[in-house]
Design a protein around this motif. Structure first.
Motif, PDB file in Angstrom:
ATOM      1  N   LEU A   3      29.204  47.106  41.809  1.00 47.11           N
ATOM      2  CA  LEU A   3      29.073  47.552  40.628  1.00 47.11           C
ATOM      3  C   LEU A   3      29.276  46.538  39.589  1.00 47.11           C
ATOM      4  CD1 LEU A   3      28.116  51.203  40.748  1.00 47.11           C
ATOM      5  CD2 LEU A   3      26.738  49.341  40.970  1.00 47.11           C
ATOM      6  N   GLY A   4      30.115  45.129  40.366  1.00 43.35           N
ATOM      7  CA  GLY A   4      31.038  44.634  39.411  1.00 43.35           C
ATOM      8  C   GLY A   4      30.415  43.353  38.969  1.00 43.35           C
ATOM      9  N   ILE A   5      30.990  42.887  38.283  1.00 40.58           N
ATOM     10  CA  ILE A   5      30.394  41.818  37.202  1.00 40.58           C
ATOM     11  C   ILE A   5      29.666  40.633  37.800  1.00 40.58           C
ATOM     12  CG2 ILE A   5      32.577  41.315  36.506  1.00 40.58           C
ATOM     13  CD1 ILE A   5      33.788  39.082  37.867  1.00 40.58           C
ATOM     14  N   GLY A   6      29.155  40.434  39.236  1.00 36.86           N
ATOM     15  CA  GLY A   6      28.366  39.636  39.541  1.00 36.86           C
ATOM     16  C   GLY A   6      28.650  37.885  40.269  1.00 36.86           C
ATOM     17  N   VAL A   7      28.464  37.876  41.117  1.00 40.63           N
ATOM     18  CA  VAL A   7      28.510  36.112  41.592  1.00 40.63           C
ATOM     19  C   VAL A   7      28.305  34.758  40.635  1.00 40.63           C
ATOM     20  CG1 VAL A   7      28.308  34.660  42.668  1.00 40.63           C
ATOM     21  CG2 VAL A   7      27.546  36.514  43.714  1.00 40.63           C
ATOM     22  N   ASN A   8      27.639  35.054  39.493  1.00 36.24           N
ATOM     23  CA  ASN A   8      27.421  34.288  38.429  1.00 36.24           C
ATOM     24  C   ASN A   8      28.658  34.246  37.625  1.00 36.24           C
ATOM     25  OD1 ASN A   8      26.147  32.558  36.427  1.00 36.24           O
ATOM     26  ND2 ASN A   8      25.659  34.799  35.648  1.00 36.24           N
ATOM     27  N   ARG A   9      29.614  35.879  37.431  1.00 32.83           N
ATOM     28  CA  ARG A   9      30.693  35.737  36.242  1.00 32.83           C
ATOM     29  C   ARG A   9      31.635  35.297  37.596  1.00 32.83           C
ATOM     30  NH1 ARG A   9      27.908  40.021  34.063  1.00 32.83           N
ATOM     31  NH2 ARG A   9      27.254  39.895  32.154  1.00 32.83           N
ATOM     32  N   ALA A  10      31.904  36.128  38.798  1.00 34.32           N
ATOM     33  CA  ALA A  10      33.139  36.121  39.820  1.00 34.32           C
ATOM     34  C   ALA A  10      33.367  34.669  39.855  1.00 34.32           C
ATOM     35  CB  ALA A  10      32.727  36.720  40.436  1.00 34.32           C
ATOM     36  N   LEU A  11      32.018  33.187  40.112  1.00 32.87           N
ATOM     37  CA  LEU A  11      32.325  32.190  40.675  1.00 32.87           C
ATOM     38  C   LEU A  11      33.652  30.881  40.149  1.00 32.87           C
ATOM     39  CD1 LEU A  11      31.549  30.352  43.388  1.00 32.87           C
ATOM     40  CD2 LEU A  11      29.798  29.729  42.089  1.00 32.87           C
ATOM     41  N   PRO A  12      32.944  31.061  38.787  1.00 37.83           N
ATOM     42  CA  PRO A  12      33.799  30.417  38.194  1.00 37.83           C
ATOM     43  C   PRO A  12      35.005  30.756  37.778  1.00 37.83           C
ATOM     44  CG  PRO A  12      31.507  30.366  36.377  1.00 37.83           C
ATOM     45  CD  PRO A  12      31.561  31.722  37.421  1.00 37.83           C
ATOM     46  N   LEU A  13      35.393  31.819  38.011  1.00 44.32           N
ATOM     47  CA  LEU A  13      36.863  32.462  38.142  1.00 44.32           C
ATOM     48  C   LEU A  13      37.928  32.803  39.328  1.00 44.32           C
ATOM     49  CD1 LEU A  13      36.092  36.162  36.738  1.00 44.32           C
ATOM     50  CD2 LEU A  13      36.686  34.475  35.045  1.00 44.32           C
ATOM     51  N   THR A  14      36.403  32.149  40.354  1.00 45.35           N
ATOM     52  CA  THR A  14      36.971  32.008  41.375  1.00 45.35           C
ATOM     53  C   THR A  14      37.174  29.916  41.945  1.00 45.35           C
ATOM     54  OG1 THR A  14      36.247  33.368  42.599  1.00 45.35           O
ATOM     55  CG2 THR A  14      36.872  31.964  43.617  1.00 45.35           C
ATOM     56  N   LEU A  15      36.682  29.224  40.951  1.00 46.39           N
ATOM     57  CA  LEU A  15      37.506  28.518  41.054  1.00 46.39           C
ATOM     58  C   LEU A  15      37.558  27.554  39.283  1.00 46.39           C
ATOM     59  CD1 LEU A  15      33.604  26.902  42.617  1.00 46.39           C
ATOM     60  CD2 LEU A  15      35.712  27.165  43.510  1.00 46.39           C
ATOM     61  N   SER A  16      38.091  28.816  39.050  1.00 46.22           N
ATOM     62  CA  SER A  16      38.712  28.088  37.752  1.00 46.22           C
ATOM     63  C   SER A  16      39.859  26.896  37.681  1.00 46.22           C
ATOM     64  CB  SER A  16      39.754  29.363  37.104  1.00 46.22           C
ATOM     65  OG  SER A  16      40.704  29.519  38.646  1.00 46.22           O
ATOM     66  N   ASN A  17      40.732  26.675  38.995  1.00 49.25           N
ATOM     67  CA  ASN A  17      41.577  25.280  39.595  1.00 49.25           C
ATOM     68  C   ASN A  17      40.484  24.065  39.822  1.00 49.25           C
ATOM     69  OD1 ASN A  17      42.958  27.123  37.698  1.00 49.25           O
ATOM     70  ND2 ASN A  17      43.692  27.934  40.471  1.00 49.25           N
ATOM     71  N   GLU A  18      39.229  24.085  39.359  1.00 53.13           N
ATOM     72  CA  GLU A  18      38.738  23.265  40.579  1.00 53.13           C
ATOM     73  C   GLU A  18      36.941  22.694  40.017  1.00 53.13           C
ATOM     74  OE1 GLU A  18      38.602  23.845  44.921  1.00 53.13           O
ATOM     75  OE2 GLU A  18      38.891  25.776  44.247  1.00 53.13           O
ATOM     76  N   HIS A  19      37.016  22.987  38.557  1.00 57.33           N
ATOM     77  CA  HIS A  19      36.245  22.335  37.513  1.00 57.33           C
ATOM     78  C   HIS A  19      35.540  21.428  38.059  1.00 57.33           C
ATOM     79  CE1 HIS A  19      37.784  25.091  34.015  1.00 57.33           C
ATOM     80  NE2 HIS A  19      39.175  24.250  34.918  1.00 57.33           N
ATOM     81  N   GLY A  20      35.899  20.596  39.517  1.00 51.00           N
ATOM     82  CA  GLY A  20      35.124  19.689  38.878  1.00 51.00           C
ATOM     83  C   GLY A  20      34.161  19.487  40.860  1.00 51.00           C
ATOM     84  N   LEU A  21      34.402  20.880  41.408  1.00 53.87           N
ATOM     85  CA  LEU A  21      33.532  21.667  42.556  1.00 53.87           C
ATOM     86  C   LEU A  21      33.102  22.378  42.147  1.00 53.87           C
ATOM     87  CD1 LEU A  21      33.554  21.540  45.209  1.00 53.87           C
ATOM     88  CD2 LEU A  21      35.255  23.089  45.350  1.00 53.87           C
ATOM     89  N   LEU A  22      33.220  22.982  41.016  1.00 54.11           N
ATOM     90  CA  LEU A  22      32.275  23.747  40.323  1.00 54.11           C
ATOM     91  C   LEU A  22      31.363  23.003  40.297  1.00 54.11           C
ATOM     92  CD1 LEU A  22      31.162  27.092  39.598  1.00 54.11           C
ATOM     93  CD2 LEU A  22      32.502  26.282  37.645  1.00 54.11           C
ATOM     94  N   LYS A  23      31.709  21.836  39.697  1.00 54.47           N
ATOM     95  CA  LYS A  23      30.824  21.178  38.617  1.00 54.47           C
ATOM     96  C   LYS A  23      29.481  20.284  39.423  1.00 54.47           C
ATOM     97  CE  LYS A  23      29.606  17.919  34.865  1.00 54.47           C
ATOM     98  NZ  LYS A  23      30.574  16.318  34.405  1.00 54.47           N
ATOM     99  N   LYS A  24      30.146  20.079  40.679  1.00 58.19           N
ATOM    100  CA  LYS A  24      29.352  19.360  41.967  1.00 58.19           C
ATOM    101  C   LYS A  24      28.396  20.151  42.028  1.00 58.19           C
ATOM    102  CE  LYS A  24      30.173  17.015  46.487  1.00 58.19           C
ATOM    103  NZ  LYS A  24      30.738  16.581  47.515  1.00 58.19           N
TER     104      LYS A  24
END
Length: 363
Positions: A240-261
């Motif tokens: 019952l956590g924050i969900g993938v939509n919120r967790a993914l940017p946190l997981t890729l916080s040091n890979e902004h280029g990859l997240l954008k891609k």
């Protein structure tokens, strides 16, 4: 004069009718109170459960009335802040595994965070009674069920749960024993991937996020149902956590280029939760050849690919992703859907045939 009297009579009749309408409209409207029952001398609110507990209808959609009724019930349950609540389970006829698991998670959350005390009116269906007892939901509902589970579609279900701190493999030993009995393998490779997926769930589901101001469960914070029956392994995990939509940017916080891609690749997918799920899957595929663990949905998705066949699905808030691989030699088929109702967390599910692994272990 005769015509005048007739007009007067019509006028008086109209006037009387008008006065009657005014009196009716001036009466206060009825107010409907939440139904209550008296239990042990204490008035309690009563919430009537739907006949079917079901998260997804045909083709991974949510357009069925039974799904709508289940989520309407769940919405009312989630809104409870304190006190006592009686759940009327008399009409419950069917409980699909992921919906039953989500129900159990919500009960646990309300007990832990809000101190809600539940009571229940027992279901008339003996099958439903057995499901509640086998899954431990009866304990959360303070419901005494005298019959022992005996149905083949009930007795094979195993349960596990744990805190945010992580996954203790010893908590999952009863589940592992079922797999070993079918396959003859002391440590089946698919289960390692599932354990790591549960660990990933515990690690990423409850990260601090600026948009999340509500309290989230501590212990238990993840729940598992598993069944090994007729050579088929089924595992369903819920948080019952924050969900993938919120967790993914946190997981890729040091890979902004990859997240954008990744988000650019999935831009045509409907719904932000569905886009995030598909991006997480793409991220998982991109790292499949690496040995690091905990990268997005890598482990959850790779369980099917490593095994060679099976089904996997992920629901996060209002997004749903399904993946099917029919044989080791065929490519997997995936689909992403925007849902009408939110599960307010994440559900992962696997269906894997173990008979092949059993046959190979005998050679």
């Amino acid at each position: 004069m005769k015509k005048l009297r007739e007009k007067q009579r019509r006028f008086q009749s109209w006037k009387s009718a008008y006065a009657m309408r005014l009196r009716k409209s001036s009466k206060p409207k009825k107010t409907y109170r939440k139904s209550k029952i008296r239990h042990s001398g204490v008035d309690q609110r009563v919430l009537v459960a739907p006949s079917h507990f079901i998260v997804l209808s045909t083709r991974s959609l949510q357009n069925g009335s039974d799904v709508n009724e289940y989520f309407s019930f769940l919405s009312k349950l989630r809104s409870v802040q304190s006190g006592n609540l009686t759940i009327d389970m008399r009409g419950v006829r069917r409980m699909i595994v992921d919906a039953a698991l989500l129900f159990k998670a919500e009960l646990s959350r309300l007990i832990e965070l809000h101190g809600v005390r539940f009571d229940a009116i027992a279901p008339t269906s003996q099958r439903t009674q057995q499901v509640l007892k086998q899954t431990g939901i009866d304990t959360l509902l303070n419901l005494k069920i005298d019959i022992e589970p005996s149905r083949e579609d009930v007795i094979h279900w195993r349960i596990a749960e744990g805190p945010r701190a992580g996954v203790d493999p010893t908590e999952l030993e009863p589940m592992m024993a079922d797999i070993e009995e079918v396959t003859g393998l002391a440590t089946h490779p698919v289960y390692q991937g599932i354990i790591e997926s549960i660990g990933n769930c515990a690690e990423h589901a409850y990260k601090n996020h600026p948009d999340v101001t509500w309290r989230m469960p501590e212990s238990p914070s993840w729940w598992v149902f598993q069944q090994v029956k007729d050579g088929i392994l089924m595992v369903v995990v819920c948080d019952l956590g924050i969900g993938v939509n919120r967790a993914l940017p946190l997981t890729l916080s040091n890979e902004h280029g990859l997240l954008k891609k990744l988000m650019h690749l999935v831009r045509r997918t409907r719904g932000e939760d569905a886009r995030a799920l598909l991006a997480a899957m793409e991220y998982g595929r991109s790292s499949t050849g690496l040995h690091e663990r905990g990268r997005g949905m890598k482990n959850a998705h790779a369980v099917i690919n490593d095994h060679g066949e099976g089904d996997f699905y992920a629901i996060s808030n209002k997004g749903c992703y399904t993946y099917r691989k029919s044989s080791p030699s065929t490519a997997g088929q995936s689909k992403t859907v925007k849902l009408r109702h939110s599960v307010h967390g994440t559900i992962l599910g696997w269906r894997l045939p173990l008979e092949q692994a059993s046959a190979e272990s005998m050679q």
